[in-house]
Every structure is written in structure tokens, then in C-alpha cells.
Design an enzyme around this catalytic site. Structure first.
Site, short mmCIF file in Angstrom:
data_model
loop_
_atom_site.label_atom_id
_atom_site.label_comp_id
_atom_site.label_asym_id
_atom_site.label_seq_id
_atom_site.Cartn_x
_atom_site.Cartn_y
_atom_site.Cartn_z
N GLY B 51 7.55 3.67 -2.84
CA GLY B 51 8.20 3.35 -1.58
C GLY B 51 9.63 2.95 -1.86
CB THR B 52 12.64 4.16 -0.94
OG1 THR B 52 12.22 4.71 0.28
CG2 THR B 52 12.35 5.11 -2.06
#
Lengths: 271, 275
Positions: B51-52
Site C-alpha cells: 500500500g502506498t
């Protein structure tokens, strides 16, 4: 030390234990659990604000008890652990009152026969359904016997007399306000024939509701002004649903909805 | 797993007097289901979705936390509509960057942990208490983090004592730091932080904060390939949670869509977004 008797018949042993447990339970103030249109209502006479007789176990499951506080508190914590572990390992919808009632029954039964002293408790595990027909109420006694009750239960000192009163006046479509007033009237009734009926106020009562209409966690306590209003006979207030801000810690609908998977925590648009 | 042991009776661990922490109960009773109980073989490393970018900022009377929707695996987009911001309980939310699978499991455990405490104690945990519980969970993941599977959350909540929104950031070793005004984590955080620094105003309205969060995510997506911008074609918008005295609520898709469309209009021919 006096000598132990050589032989006690099993009948006598069980009877002594049962009498002992019953005596302990009968000393306590009563608790009433009943189905109404808004959900399952728990009404207890309890002068303490913090030592609860009624509590939340899981999303749709509530717990009520009479008897020795340390013993039923122990069972309550065990129930919360059971439910949370089950919900965490499987899914929130896999936690049921029936499973919990079975686990409690086994536990109480083993304690009754094997420990040196039985638990002096009587408990109710209730699960609210989508409608009053879907409600499940299990009553468990000190020896581990389970009864699947329909609609309403009373436990504690004057249980039998209260249940008679309940069965005469209760119906599944009773509103929350009417259910609370009925229960409070029965709790305050004088059974000795000597004094006058007591008028129980909001500060002598512990009231909670498993609210049919709420998503996810349905349990909420009703106290303070909201309870006084319901006791005051305001039956007109749409089945009494007091607003959440009056009831306590849960303003607005919970953002966490039906499932336990964080990925499905909110309903998506049609995109 | 649960009640099988003693012929259906609740195992002794359930009835033991103990802490009100669900994690500690699991540690004693069923360590296998805890994420911290797992180890990768030495030297191994695997590729898993990441995830960013998560951004968070305070506004008048609350705090907002928002995340993009992309998860990447190497150069691939693993998922374009992953949720990375979750309500932890009634008054707090957590956003996650790092290995998605571990992070989501961690959030689930964290949610149960808070609810479990609330039910057993009959009261809500303090905001610092929640932040510290999360820190100890991150610390439990240190072994995995050293093999490349790190989880870095961002925690935002409304402090009922102080009556304001507060932000806590973490590092992989479980260090927990309170941030003031705004913060961002994840691969695009460098760019998001720059945008937040320029656009943030103290005590602004929630609508203004929402716009700032979307601008920051846009700038992150502009320069970081792993951060997903709003997907107008598929109608995929950032997840935005607003936390104030009334609890957590998520901005609806319509609200976020309106902000995104206004932003696109303002940046047409003006990619920096500065008037």
C-alpha cells in the site's frame, strides 16, 4: 477438625449443592430480560453505577446475571474472550448466542459436579434477531441446565412471582417504554405483604437494550434523562427509541458495518 | 480452536483473571493466530502487494485521514481499489502503508483489541492508550519488517479529554511519535508532505481540509508511480475519514468526487495548482 463422614449419597450431595446455590441466588435483586418491538430489553434493579449486571458480549449478544458478582463477572469476561476470538478467527456473523450458551452450560455443569463449591449464579445469554420471532434467549442455571426461553425471563430473588406478572401482561409487540414500565413495576412490587410497593427511579435501575435497528454493535445502555423519560410513561415517543446522544457513548451510526473484514467496512456506491 | 479442549467447556485460560488486552490473551492461549507469532525462513524474501500514500491533517474540531486506493507489487498494480484507511473504533481511524496483507490483519487485530478492552473495562481506552497499543503491535512485526515486509501505519483520533484531533506516526521498530498539524506516510509521502506544508491552514473547515488532503494525494500521485490518483474513468476516489466529537465518518463518494472534479478543473493547464 471433625472427621469426614464415610458416605454421602450422590442424591444428598447434589441436593446440598443445589440448595446452597439457590440460596445464594435468591438473596440477590432480580433481573428481567424481555423481547420488545425495539429489541431485547434488560432491566435490573442495581444501585451501583459501575458494577454491572447487564453487559455486552458481542454485536448482537447481551449478557445478564444474578448471584455472586465475582463469579458471574468471571463468566462474562470468558464470554467476551470466547466471542472475540471466534469473531476474529472466523467472521463476526459466526458468533452465536447458542454456541456461547453451550460453552457456558458445559462450564457451569463441570463446576457444579467437580469443584468444591458450585457457582452461585444464574445467567441469561440473549441474541437479538431481525424481528421479535428471531430473538433467542437462553437461561442458564448454576448446575449447567439450559432453557430456551420465549419472550421474557426473570431471575433472582422473586423470579417466579415476577414471571407470573410478565406472562400476564407481556406480548412481543410491546413498545420499549411499556416493557420497561412493566418490568420496573414488577421489580418494585412488595412481596412480603407488609410494606407498600417501591417506586424505582432511574438511579436505582440498570437498563440496556439490544437495538434491532442498529448495524453491527447493537448493545446500548439507557440511563439518565433518557431512562427517566421512558419511565415517565411517554409511550407516544415512537417506541421510545431514545436518541443515542442521550443514551451514552455511541452518537450516530457506527462507521463499522456488518462485516469484520476491514475491506468491507462501508457500503460502496454503485461505481 | 476455541472451545474444543475440555469437552465443550470454556478452557481455563478464558476464566483466568487477567488483562483486558485481547492480544495478551491470544499470546497465552492461541499464539498461532497472532501475526507476531510468524517467522519467515532466514534469508527469504517475497514480493507482496504494497500500500502506498496516507495523508492526515487536523481541522477545526477534528482530524482527517485519507489514503489513495492503489496497491503495487513491483512494477505492477496489484489492486486499484484497495481501502487503506479504516475506522479503528468510534473515535479513531488508522491508515496503513507497507505490506498490505500484514497491515490489514494488523488493523483487524487492532479493532478487536480496542473493542475487547471497551467491553471488558466498560469504558473507552484513552487516545494515547490506543496509540501505544498500536505501537506494540508494530514492534511485534519487527522480524517480518527486517525481511522486507514492513507495516507503517498512521493513527488519527479525536481526544475526548482534550477535545481535539490528534495524529500519531510510527516507524518500523514501533516508535510512536505525536505529529502536529499534518503528516504523511508511504512512498508518495515526500511529495504529499510538500503539498501539505504549503496548503495547510490551522483551524480550517472540514471542507477545506478535505480539499487539501485530495490536493496532497494528487501531488503524490503526480510524482510517485506507486500512488494512485483519483480514477475519474472508473469512479474510484480516495478514502477519506473525518473524526470529530461525533465519531468517525467517511466522506461519501459524491463529496470526494465533487472535490476531485473541482481540483481537475483548477489544474487544467496549471499542473502545480497554484493560482
Amino acid at each position: 477438625m471433625s472427621q469426614m463422614p464415610f458416605y454421602v449419597s450422590p442424591e444428598q450431595l447434589m441436593k446440598d449443592r443445589a440448595d446452597f446455590a439457590r440460596k445464594g441466588i435468591a438473596r440477590g435483586r432480580s433481573v428481567i430480560v424481555l423481547t420488545c418491538a425495539a429489541g431485547i430489553a434488560f432491566i435490573a434493579e442495581n444501585h451501583s453505577r459501575t458494577l454491572h449486571k447487564v453487559s455486552e458480549i458481542y454485536d448482537r449478544i447481551g449478557f445478564a446475571a444474578v448471584g455472586k458478582y465475582n463469579e458471574f463477572e468471571n463468566l462474562r469476561v470468558a464470554g467476551v474472550r470466547y466471542a472475540d476470538l471466534r469473531g476474529y478467527s472466523y467472521d463476526r456473523s459466526d458468533v452465536t448466542a447458542r454456541g456461547l450458551a453451550n460453552a457456558y452450560a458445559q462450564t457451569l455443569g463441570t463446576v457444579f459436579t467437580q469443584e468444591s463449591k458450585p457457582y452461585e449464579v444464574e445467567i441469561v445469554v440473549a441474541e437479538v434477531g431481525a424481528d421479535p420471532e428471531g430473538d433467542q434467549i437462553y437461561r442458564l442455571t448454576y448446575d449447567g441446565s439450559v432453557a430456551d426461553e420465549r419472550g421474557c425471563v426473570a431471575m433472582g430473588g422473586a423470579a417466579e412471582a415476577i414471571e407470573e406478572g410478565l406472562s400476564a401482561a407481556w406480548s412481543p409487540s410491546t413498545s420499549l417504554a411499556a416493557a420497561i414500565q412493566l418490568a420496573v413495576g414488577l421489580l418494585g412490587k412488595d412481596r412480603s405483604g407488609a410494606g407498600a410497593d417501591r417506586d424505582l427511579g432511574a438511579d436505582q435501575l440498570e437498563v440496556a437494550l439490544l437495538d434491532r435497528s442498529r448495524p453491527r454493535r447493537t448493545f446500548r445502555r439507557i440511563s439518565g434523562p433518557a431512562l427517566t423519560r421512558l419511565l415517565g410513561g411517554e409511550t407516544a415517543s415512537e417506541d421510545g427509541s431514545p436518541r443515542d446522544d442521550e443514551a451514552g457513548a455511541h452518537p450516530g451510526d457506527s462507521p463499522r458495518q456488518a462485516a469484520s473484514n476491514p475491506q468491507t467496512q462501508r457500503p460502496h456506491g454503485e461505481d | 480452536m476455541t472451545a474444543a479442549a475440555d469437552g465443550g467447556r470454556l478452557p481455563a485460560a478464558y476464566l483466568a483473571a487477567g488483562s483486558s488486552s485481547f492480544t495478551e490473551f491470544l499470546l497465552d492461549h492461541a499464539p498461532g493466530v497472532l501475526p507476531s507469532g510468524r517467522r519467515l525462513p532466514a534469508g527469504a524474501s517475497i514480493e507482496a502487494p504494497h500500500g502506498t500514500t496516507i495523508v492526515t491533517l487536523t481541522y477545526a474540531g477534528g482530524v482527517l485521514i485519507a489514503g489513495d486506493r492503489r496497491a503495487t507489487m513491483g512494477n505492477l498494480i496489484a489492486n486499484r481499489e484497495m481501502e487503506k484507511v479504516f475506522a479503528a473504533d468510534e473515535f479513531s481511524a488508522v491508515g496503513i502503508a507497507g505490506t498490505a496483507g500484514l497491515a490489514i490483519e494488523l488493523v483487524r487485530l487492532f479493532q478487536v483489541e480496542l473493542e475487547h478492552y471497551e467491553k471488558i473495562e466498560g469504558t473507552l481506552m484513552s487516545l494515547e492508550g490506543k496509540a501505544n497499543r498500536l505501537a506494540s503491535m508494530i514492534r511485534g512485526n519487527l522480524g517480518m519488517a527486517m525481511q522486507g515486509l514492513s507495516v507503517v501505519p498512521l493513527f488519527a483520533g479525536f481526544d475526548l479529554e482534550a477535545q481535539r484531533g490528534r495524529i500519531f506516526s510510527y516507524d518500523v521498530t514501533g516508535g510512536c511519535y505525536e505529529e502536529h498539524d499534518h503528516h504523511s506516510v508511504g512512498s508518495g509521502s515526500l511529495f504529499a508532505r510538500g503539498a501539505l506544508k504549503k496548503l495547510y491552514r490551522r483551524e480550517s473547515a472540514p471542507e477545506v481540509a478535505l480539499r487539501v488532503a485530495v490536493e496532497a494525494l494528487w501531488d503524490a500521485a503526480d510524482d510517485d508511480s506507486a500512488t494512485g490518483g483519483p480514477d475519474v474513468g472508473r469512479r474510484i476516489w480516495p478514502t477519506v475519514a473525518l473524526i470529530d466529537a461525533d465519531g468517525v465518518r467517511f466522506a461519501t463518494d459524491e463529496q470526494v468526487a465533487a472535490v476531485v472534479e473541482a481540483l481537475i478543473a483548477d489544474r487544467r493547464g496549471n499542473p502545480g495548482g497554484v493560482p
